[in-house]
Design a protein around this motif. Sequence first.
Motif, PDB file in Angstrom:
ATOM      1  N   LEU A 285       0.834  -1.208   0.000  1.00  0.00           N
ATOM      2  CA  LEU A 285       0.000   0.000   0.000  1.00  0.00           C
ATOM      3  C   LEU A 285       0.864   1.251   0.000  1.00  0.00           C
ATOM      4  CD1 LEU A 285      -2.719  -1.130   2.583  1.00  0.00           C
ATOM      5  CD2 LEU A 285      -2.818  -1.246   0.080  1.00  0.00           C
ATOM      6  N   ALA A 286       1.959   1.233   0.754  1.00  0.00           N
ATOM      7  CA  ALA A 286       2.857   2.390   0.779  1.00  0.00           C
ATOM      8  C   ALA A 286       3.484   2.625  -0.594  1.00  0.00           C
ATOM      9  CB  ALA A 286       3.937   2.200   1.840  1.00  0.00           C
ATOM     10  N   ARG A 287       3.891   1.545  -1.284  1.00  0.00           N
ATOM     11  CA  ARG A 287       4.455   1.696  -2.624  1.00  0.00           C
ATOM     12  C   ARG A 287       3.424   2.313  -3.573  1.00  0.00           C
ATOM     13  NH1 ARG A 287       6.302  -3.531  -1.874  1.00  0.00           N
ATOM     14  NH2 ARG A 287       4.891  -4.389  -3.462  1.00  0.00           N
ATOM     15  N   ALA A 288       2.208   1.810  -3.503  1.00  0.00           N
ATOM     16  CA  ALA A 288       1.167   2.329  -4.390  1.00  0.00           C
ATOM     17  C   ALA A 288       0.914   3.811  -4.134  1.00  0.00           C
ATOM     18  CB  ALA A 288      -0.117   1.526  -4.194  1.00  0.00           C
ATOM     19  N   ALA A 293       1.698   9.547  -5.682  1.00  0.00           N
ATOM     20  CA  ALA A 293       2.106  10.908  -5.320  1.00  0.00           C
ATOM     21  C   ALA A 293       3.242  11.419  -6.201  1.00  0.00           C
ATOM     22  CB  ALA A 293       2.533  10.950  -3.852  1.00  0.00           C
ATOM     23  N   ALA A 294       4.175  10.543  -6.598  1.00  0.00           N
ATOM     24  CA  ALA A 294       5.334  10.957  -7.403  1.00  0.00           C
ATOM     25  C   ALA A 294       5.708   9.810  -8.328  1.00  0.00           C
ATOM     26  CB  ALA A 294       6.497  11.338  -6.503  1.00  0.00           C
ATOM     27  N   PRO A 295       5.017   9.679  -9.467  1.00  0.00           N
ATOM     28  CA  PRO A 295       5.291   8.549 -10.369  1.00  0.00           C
ATOM     29  C   PRO A 295       6.750   8.550 -10.835  1.00  0.00           C
ATOM     30  CG  PRO A 295       3.269   9.687 -11.001  1.00  0.00           C
ATOM     31  CD  PRO A 295       3.926  10.528  -9.965  1.00  0.00           C
ATOM     32  N   PRO A 296       7.477   7.459 -10.665  1.00  0.00           N
ATOM     33  CA  PRO A 296       8.858   7.401 -11.141  1.00  0.00           C
ATOM     34  C   PRO A 296       8.904   7.343 -12.665  1.00  0.00           C
ATOM     35  CG  PRO A 296       8.169   5.265 -10.295  1.00  0.00           C
ATOM     36  CD  PRO A 296       7.057   6.221  -9.985  1.00  0.00           C
ATOM     37  N   ALA A 297      10.084   7.592 -13.200  1.00  0.00           N
ATOM     38  CA  ALA A 297      10.264   7.572 -14.646  1.00  0.00           C
ATOM     39  C   ALA A 297       9.850   6.215 -15.206  1.00  0.00           C
ATOM     40  CB  ALA A 297      11.718   7.861 -14.993  1.00  0.00           C
ATOM     41  N   GLY A 298       9.139   6.229 -16.301  1.00  0.00           N
ATOM     42  CA  GLY A 298       8.693   5.000 -16.945  1.00  0.00           C
ATOM     43  C   GLY A 298       7.318   4.542 -16.511  1.00  0.00           C
ATOM     44  N   THR A 299       6.749   5.141 -15.476  1.00  0.00           N
ATOM     45  CA  THR A 299       5.409   4.754 -15.038  1.00  0.00           C
ATOM     46  C   THR A 299       4.387   5.076 -16.122  1.00  0.00           C
ATOM     47  OG1 THR A 299       5.973   5.194 -12.729  1.00  0.00           O
ATOM     48  CG2 THR A 299       3.640   5.064 -13.272  1.00  0.00           C
ATOM     49  N   ARG A 300       3.561   4.116 -16.449  1.00  0.00           N
ATOM     50  CA  ARG A 300       2.506   4.339 -17.441  1.00  0.00           C
ATOM     51  C   ARG A 300       1.293   4.925 -16.728  1.00  0.00           C
ATOM     52  NH1 ARG A 300      -1.593   0.741 -19.748  1.00  0.00           N
ATOM     53  NH2 ARG A 300      -2.223   1.531 -21.804  1.00  0.00           N
ATOM     54  N   ILE A 301       0.824   6.062 -17.219  1.00  0.00           N
ATOM     55  CA  ILE A 301      -0.308   6.752 -16.604  1.00  0.00           C
ATOM     56  C   ILE A 301      -1.435   6.834 -17.626  1.00  0.00           C
ATOM     57  CG2 ILE A 301      -1.136   8.896 -15.573  1.00  0.00           C
ATOM     58  CD1 ILE A 301       1.673   9.382 -14.546  1.00  0.00           C
ATOM     59  N   VAL A 302      -2.593   6.312 -17.268  1.00  0.00           N
ATOM     60  CA  VAL A 302      -3.780   6.326 -18.125  1.00  0.00           C
ATOM     61  C   VAL A 302      -4.879   7.044 -17.368  1.00  0.00           C
ATOM     62  CG1 VAL A 302      -5.444   4.934 -19.409  1.00  0.00           C
ATOM     63  CG2 VAL A 302      -3.083   4.129 -19.141  1.00  0.00           C
ATOM     64  N   ALA A 303      -5.486   8.034 -18.009  1.00  0.00           N
ATOM     65  CA  ALA A 303      -6.557   8.793 -17.362  1.00  0.00           C
ATOM     66  C   ALA A 303      -7.760   8.877 -18.288  1.00  0.00           C
ATOM     67  CB  ALA A 303      -6.077  10.187 -16.988  1.00  0.00           C
ATOM     68  N   SER A 308      -8.404  14.210 -13.475  1.00  0.00           N
ATOM     69  CA  SER A 308      -7.143  14.707 -12.937  1.00  0.00           C
ATOM     70  C   SER A 308      -6.258  13.545 -12.484  1.00  0.00           C
ATOM     71  CB  SER A 308      -7.415  15.637 -11.751  1.00  0.00           C
ATOM     72  OG  SER A 308      -6.224  15.924 -11.048  1.00  0.00           O
ATOM     73  N   THR A 309      -4.946  13.728 -12.621  1.00  0.00           N
ATOM     74  CA  THR A 309      -3.977  12.745 -12.116  1.00  0.00           C
ATOM     75  C   THR A 309      -3.208  13.300 -10.927  1.00  0.00           C
ATOM     76  OG1 THR A 309      -2.285  13.522 -13.680  1.00  0.00           O
ATOM     77  CG2 THR A 309      -3.722  11.719 -14.405  1.00  0.00           C
ATOM     78  N   ARG A 310      -3.762  14.306 -10.268  1.00  0.00           N
ATOM     79  CA  ARG A 310      -3.072  14.936  -9.142  1.00  0.00           C
ATOM     80  C   ARG A 310      -2.857  13.929  -8.005  1.00  0.00           C
ATOM     81  NH1 ARG A 310      -8.431  16.579  -8.697  1.00  0.00           N
ATOM     82  NH2 ARG A 310      -9.409  16.051  -6.704  1.00  0.00           N
ATOM     83  N   PRO A 311      -1.831  14.152  -7.169  1.00  0.00           N
ATOM     84  CA  PRO A 311      -1.578  13.251  -6.032  1.00  0.00           C
ATOM     85  C   PRO A 311      -2.703  13.310  -5.012  1.00  0.00           C
ATOM     86  CG  PRO A 311       0.335  14.634  -6.506  1.00  0.00           C
ATOM     87  CD  PRO A 311      -0.803  15.202  -7.283  1.00  0.00           C
ATOM     88  N   PRO A 312      -2.760  12.365  -4.091  1.00  0.00           N
ATOM     89  CA  PRO A 312      -3.809  12.402  -3.063  1.00  0.00           C
ATOM     90  C   PRO A 312      -3.621  13.594  -2.146  1.00  0.00           C
ATOM     91  CG  PRO A 312      -2.191  10.698  -2.551  1.00  0.00           C
ATOM     92  CD  PRO A 312      -1.862  11.210  -3.918  1.00  0.00           C
ATOM     93  N   ALA A 313      -4.701  14.305  -1.863  1.00  0.00           N
ATOM     94  CA  ALA A 313      -4.641  15.452  -0.958  1.00  0.00           C
ATOM     95  C   ALA A 313      -4.962  15.055   0.481  1.00  0.00           C
ATOM     96  CB  ALA A 313      -5.619  16.534  -1.421  1.00  0.00           C
ATOM     97  N   ALA A 314      -5.537  13.897   0.658  1.00  0.00           N
ATOM     98  CA  ALA A 314      -5.894  13.376   1.976  1.00  0.00           C
ATOM     99  C   ALA A 314      -5.903  11.855   1.865  1.00  0.00           C
ATOM    100  CB  ALA A 314      -7.268  13.901   2.402  1.00  0.00           C
ATOM    101  N   PRO A 315      -5.893  11.149   2.984  1.00  0.00           N
ATOM    102  CA  PRO A 315      -5.920   9.684   2.900  1.00  0.00           C
ATOM    103  C   PRO A 315      -7.114   9.193   2.097  1.00  0.00           C
ATOM    104  CG  PRO A 315      -5.390  10.372   5.128  1.00  0.00           C
ATOM    105  CD  PRO A 315      -5.764  11.616   4.384  1.00  0.00           C
ATOM    106  N   PRO A 316      -6.892   8.429   1.018  1.00  0.00           N
ATOM    107  CA  PRO A 316      -8.013   7.920   0.231  1.00  0.00           C
ATOM    108  C   PRO A 316      -8.629   6.682   0.870  1.00  0.00           C
ATOM    109  CG  PRO A 316      -5.960   7.197  -0.730  1.00  0.00           C
ATOM    110  CD  PRO A 316      -5.593   8.064   0.447  1.00  0.00           C
ATOM    111  N   ARG A 317      -9.670   6.198   0.252  1.00  0.00           N
ATOM    112  CA  ARG A 317     -10.343   4.983   0.711  1.00  0.00           C
ATOM    113  C   ARG A 317      -9.761   3.782  -0.028  1.00  0.00           C
ATOM    114  NH1 ARG A 317     -14.847   4.961   3.527  1.00  0.00           N
ATOM    115  NH2 ARG A 317     -15.154   7.146   2.923  1.00  0.00           N
ATOM    116  N   LEU A 318      -9.453   2.728   0.702  1.00  0.00           N
ATOM    117  CA  LEU A 318      -8.929   1.504   0.099  1.00  0.00           C
ATOM    118  C   LEU A 318     -10.100   0.619  -0.319  1.00  0.00           C
ATOM    119  CD1 LEU A 318      -6.578  -0.420  -0.612  1.00  0.00           C
ATOM    120  CD2 LEU A 318      -6.766  -1.322   1.738  1.00  0.00           C
TER     121      LEU A 318
END
Length: 635
Positions: A285-288, A293-303, A308-318
């Motif tokens: 969960l921490a890795r995810a 929050a900060a996708p490393p180089a090479g991360t595939r992002i699909v939206a 929006s692809t913004r980082p979490p602003a507060a703890p999300p729901r699992l």
Amino acid sequence: MDERTRAEVERAEAALVEHYPRLVRLAYLVLPPSMGRHRKVLTAHGLVQRALPWRGPRRPAGALPAQRGSDTGAGYDLVRQRTVELALAYEERQRPAVLLPTVPFVWGLRLFPRAGGADELALDQALSAVPATVRAALGLWHLEGLDADAARAVLVRAGVADPDAAQRAAGQLDRRTGAGAAALLNSGEFDPCTVQARPTDLLRRRQRVRATAVLAAVLVVGAVVVALPIGGSPDGSAGPVPAAQQALDPGRLLRTPHEQWAETSRVDFTAWPPRGRQAGDRQLLARALRVWAAPPAGTRIVAAADTSTRPPAAPPRLLYAGLIDNVMVVVFYDGERLVRYAEPEGATPTLHFARVDNADLTTAGGLVIGRGNGWLRYLIAPWVSDVAVRDLLAPDAPPHGLHLAPDGVTDRIPIPPADGATCGQWPVTEFHSSPRIDDRRSFLVTDLGDLASAHLTYLPPPTAGGPGGPGEATGAPALHSWARTACTLRSLRGTGVRSVNNWAYAQQDLPEGGGTATWVCNRADTWRGPGRAVVQFQPPAAGPVDPGRIVGRAVGTAVCSPFGRHVLGDVHWQAKSGKWYLLAAGSSEVAGIDVTGRVRAGAEAATLAVPATPDVPAQVAGRLRDGRGLRALRP
């Protein structure tokens, strides 16, 4: 705006100060929902602050100012009128340039009104589907307490082309949302003066602060002023913000109790409990969260569209954490978006974002948890008791059930064909809600390439009036209608579609005993609000899946929705004798149809058939029962 006398300006200023929250609430209601709540809050305040008229001639020296509070009614009318005009100017993203410098500047925070309950969410969803003029009419009615004539005068002065239509649509929306609309509009959900604060993209903010500091050092040698960001440390480094730490802490993830869905009136993704064997794996969960929050180089992002692809602003729901077809998958929900983190063994991760604000029992009935070459798996909602698959192109074939794993993951399901591919089948999934849900029902969803599937509905030919609420597409008439329409869904892949409705808005007896044709308006609504409508002419078919003929289209429109209930289509059709006819059909409020051009004809009915070959120019227009005109949709 023309210059006013000093007394008028001061009365307007006094009225603005006294009624500022009321004016900001009105501006917030009229502004387009596509702006996002943070931007709407800031823009609403900026509009009202800009609503003061230009000051007129200077007051002579020694003269006393006009008394505040004296005759503020006229002053309030002035600033309210200007507020409505400026808010309406934002429709279709046409922002007046004069407003750009007046939007309040907020550094490092995102502001949102307080979240409401299910009723507020339903009203907000209904408001997002109508034009700004309708929201303005509703606001003048419920927030300002104006009668129809006074509200119409405000709309006319604001330049609204058809204020009567706006008021009729507002009245219809008010009836659909119930008698409590006035109270809901005055609730915290629509109050931009009482807001909650969350941090923005903290990593980008830190980079911008550093870039700004370097630029200041170059331009101002010897005079460096260091402005620490929120939570900064005394040594000048940008320290972590507590809210950001909480958002990345797996121990703070929101987890809904497993049986809460049966005890709440808000049946959406907030009612999903966490599932999957790795739901307690803090390292996963921490890795995810870190990748989100900060996708490393090479991360595939699909939206999905407008997500929006913004980082979490507060703890999300699992919602889920587990292994799906040799891929470690984690799914979060932050109140507006689904975020799926996929971690293939030995490969870079993938982040998939989908907008799902204002989801309900059907649109939150499942999400795509895994996808492969020609197949997908769903993770179903806890209120779904069983799942089956059927082919829309085989309306008379029974569905076949699917096996469900204990964690709610389905067997593999075939995906529909992509746009341009051969349309030989169209798999859809039929969900059956649990008996513990009061409105137990079955409903169909189809995959259009996003995390959230599209809900399919059906509306039969009306006996009077326009379309009301569409019903589920599970009965025989609905399935036979969709069998001839399903392949048009291919063009909607990846466009962020929330639901698609088939409305059989008219039926017409064809000339020369040609049988009965059905006119269908197929409307797709997106999660962000705007929709697409396609009018289809369906003559008697040789088989149940013979496609109809598309005769009209409209994009970014309310046509064929409860807020755009009037529709007209026309087509050239050839009888078995070889003779050509021009056919036209309108919805039930169409009282007559006229043909002009090289062909001239008319009918005092909602359908028309006149001999005409396709090479003869002709224009078709309708007449509504209230006297207004209606143009036929063009292909």
